[in-house]
Write an enzyme that holds these catalytic residues in place. Structure first.
Site, short mmCIF file in Angstrom:
data_model
loop_
_atom_site.label_atom_id
_atom_site.label_comp_id
_atom_site.label_asym_id
_atom_site.label_seq_id
_atom_site.Cartn_x
_atom_site.Cartn_y
_atom_site.Cartn_z
N GLY A 72 0.80 -1.23 0.00
CA GLY A 72 0.00 0.00 0.00
C GLY A 72 0.83 1.27 0.00
O GLY A 72 1.90 1.33 -0.57
N SER A 73 0.30 2.26 0.69
CA SER A 73 0.81 3.63 0.63
C SER A 73 2.22 3.77 1.16
O SER A 73 2.69 2.99 1.99
CB SER A 73 -0.12 4.53 1.44
OG SER A 73 0.53 5.71 1.83
#
Lengths: 148, 423
Positions: A72-73
């Site tokens: 993810g981020s």
């Protein structure tokens, strides 16, 4: 391997590569799914919040977190960094897939971390097992929990 | 890790405490990765902002404390000199103009503004967007960068052919002060080659199509490097911006190849560059449908909030929204926020797009987005968005129900107050 043969039968020793040095012991929390930092955890409670994640609602605070790694981020490290500032970080990290997110995240969470183990930790370690991580020595010692 | 004499001197503090602490972090990080050395970078995109309540206790002690703790992971508080690398600020938590609508406390706004002054004087350029490549930071093929923001990283690597890993708040903080980042991962040519083939059985054309394809690919590929086969339509910035953001949300994709379109491969063979293919996936109507369903987390048709512009909208996207809203009014129970970089907002103002959107009842936001700020209009229960990334994160972060669809389906929901989107 000497340690493994001398130890009690229910104890398993892995060899691996240090990511962040130090020693910690505690109860394992194991997930076969990667974890998102930003948007995937609540940094005030150490709880996984991702929709459809098998560990949703579970906190890793004080646990030996055993997982494939990060996804993810790019806020991954910042969020795990904040779990440390908030005192809800895991006690150690054992993971299988190296990425910049998990490497930087482990560094700034400042907990012992280890990877490249000689056996797959995700299939051997189970939630509730007692785990000693000695990252400087490159060892993980697992004592299987007694069957309920 | 092997350090050059100059790097050793920085580490030893010959160039000041800030660079010494920055080198200490880079060394710990590089060793954690197993990197052999650092590489020079003159292009850093990071998160230096102080805009959340958790930063407040640190910021009250001074902005040096914020940079030292959060951007350098340093217990020692250091004076922060001017950045040595070209550096920009990515998205922040607060819209400097629309903070009241966001429900942000004034003290946080003041903190962000004070922090911006601190950073601005030190050479951190205030782009305040997740899409620096839309507002003047367009790296050249082969350029070594240190970027955060997964949707920007995948764009930088794949569409521009520049080289960056997904960096973090601390590594970009250190890179900006030293002009160094670990030489690992995507900085190395061999690691940039394809691993999986994704063959398209259906035409992928509009922005929603590209978002769905990206979300599907992230789920099946994880962190590997897909090579697309069978794209019949030429994509553009908007489509690839959405595609990459989606793939980096459902998975950890940081690079892809579309042979003939992206700059590092003209052919499928070149995309793999002799690397053994790890696997192959086919993307057809069934996969598209299934991905569309996965992105829906809502059950109620009545919507409260429409979020457009993740990653931040291009000027063409703002123009399209203005066109769809022309001479119409959004439903009184619905709020519509459109997100675009501040620099693009200026153009939109000049073109009259902002007036059209405002007259329809919408708001154009910059500097932030609801997922980053964790702020939605008060009482929001059901949202609709044209962004796969936002549909992925917002329900998890804020507990709302989320609909995902095309920009026209989202604007329709804004006008009617009802979700009637179609796959």
């Amino acid at each position: 391997m000497d340690i493994a043969t001398e130890a009690k039968p229910e104890t398993i020793v892995f060899k691996g590569r240090k990511v962040v040095g130090g020693r910690a012991e505690g109860e394992a929390l194991v997930t076969s799914e990667t974890i998102s930092g930003w948007g995937g955890i609540n940094e005030r409670t150490g709880t996984v919040i991702e929709r459809r994640h098998e560990m949703r609602g579970v906190s890793f605070a004080g646990k030996i977190l055993v997982f494939p790694g990060a996804k993810g981020s790019s806020g991954w490290s910042a969020y795990f960094h904040m779990t440390r500032l908030n005192g809800v970080q895991p006690q150690a990290m054992i993971f299988t897939r190296m990425t910049t997110k998990i490497a930087l995240g482990a560094v700034v969470t400042r907990v012992p971390a280890i990877t490249e183990l000689d056996r797959d930790p995700l299939s051997v370690i189970e939630t509730g097992d007692w785990v000693v991580v000695d990252a400087d020595a490159g060892t993980v010692t697992v004592t299987k929990k007694k069957p309920a | 890790m092997k350090l050059t004499d100059y790097e050793k001197a920085m580490y030893d503090g010959e160039y000041g405490r800030a660079k010494a602490r920055a080198m200490d972090l880079l060394l710990r990080y590089g060793e954690a990765l197993g990197a052999e050395r650092l590489v020079e970078t003159n292009n850093v995109a990071g998160a230096f902002n102080a805009s959340t309540p958790s930063v407040q206790p640190i910021a009250q002690k001074g902005m040096e404390h914020v940079y030292s703790e959060l951007n350098l992971d340093s217990d020692e508080v250091v004076d922060v000199p001017h950045m040595v690398a070209h550096t920009c600020q990515l998205i922040t938590g607060i819209d400097n103009d629309n903070w009241e609508l966001q429900g942000v406390d004034k003290s946080l706004v003041d903190m962000q503004r004070e922090n911006e002054k601190f950073l601005g004087r030190r050479g951190v350029n205030m782009f305040a967007t997740c899409t620096p490549y839309q507002v003047g930071n367009v790296p050249v093929k082969g350029e070594h960068c240190a970027w955060m923001e997964s949707s920007a990283v995948i764009y930088c690597n794949s569409v521009l052919g520049a080289r960056t890993n997904v960096e973090g708040k601390e590594s970009t903080g250190a890179a900006a002060l030293t002009g160094r980042i670990p030489y690992w991962g995507f900085h190395i040519t061999e690691n940039r080659r394809g691993t999986h083939l994704v063959e398209l059985d259906i035409e992928v054309d509009d922005m929603m199509d590209w978002g769905l394809l990206g979300y599907y690919i992230g789920e099946v590929i994880g962190e590997d490097i897909p090579v697309l086969k069978g794209t019949s339509r030429q994509p553009d910035l908007v489509k690839l911006k959405h595609f990459g953001a989606a793939a980096a949300s459902s998975g950890g994709v940081e690079m892809y190849h579309i042979p003939g379109i992206t700059p590092e491969a003209d052919t499928i063979e070149e995309a793999f560059g002799g690397r053994k293919m790890k696997g192959m996936f086919r993307y057809g109507a069934a996969e598209r449908r299934e991905t569309y369903e996965k992105l829906q987390s809502a059950t109620e048709k009545k919507v409260d909030f429409i979020m457009l512009g993740c990653p931040h909208n291009s000027i063409d996207q703002v123009a399209l929204i203005a066109h769809l809203l022309e001479d119409r009014k959004i439903h009184p129970d619905v709020q519509l926020w459109v997100h675009t970089p501040r620099a693009i907002k200026q153009v939109a103002e000049r073109n009259g797009y902002l007036d059209v959107i405002r007259e329809a009842g919408g708001v154009v936001m910059s500097d932030t987005c609801p997922a980053i700020s964790r702020r939605l209009p008060q009482g929001t229960r059901v949202i609709a968005t044209d962004s796969a990334k936002q549909a992925h994160y917002l329900p998890a972060i804020t507990g709302v129900q989320g609909w995902f669809g095309s920009v026209s389906d989202c604007v329709d929901a804004a006008l009617t107050g009802q979700w009637n989107g179609r796959a």
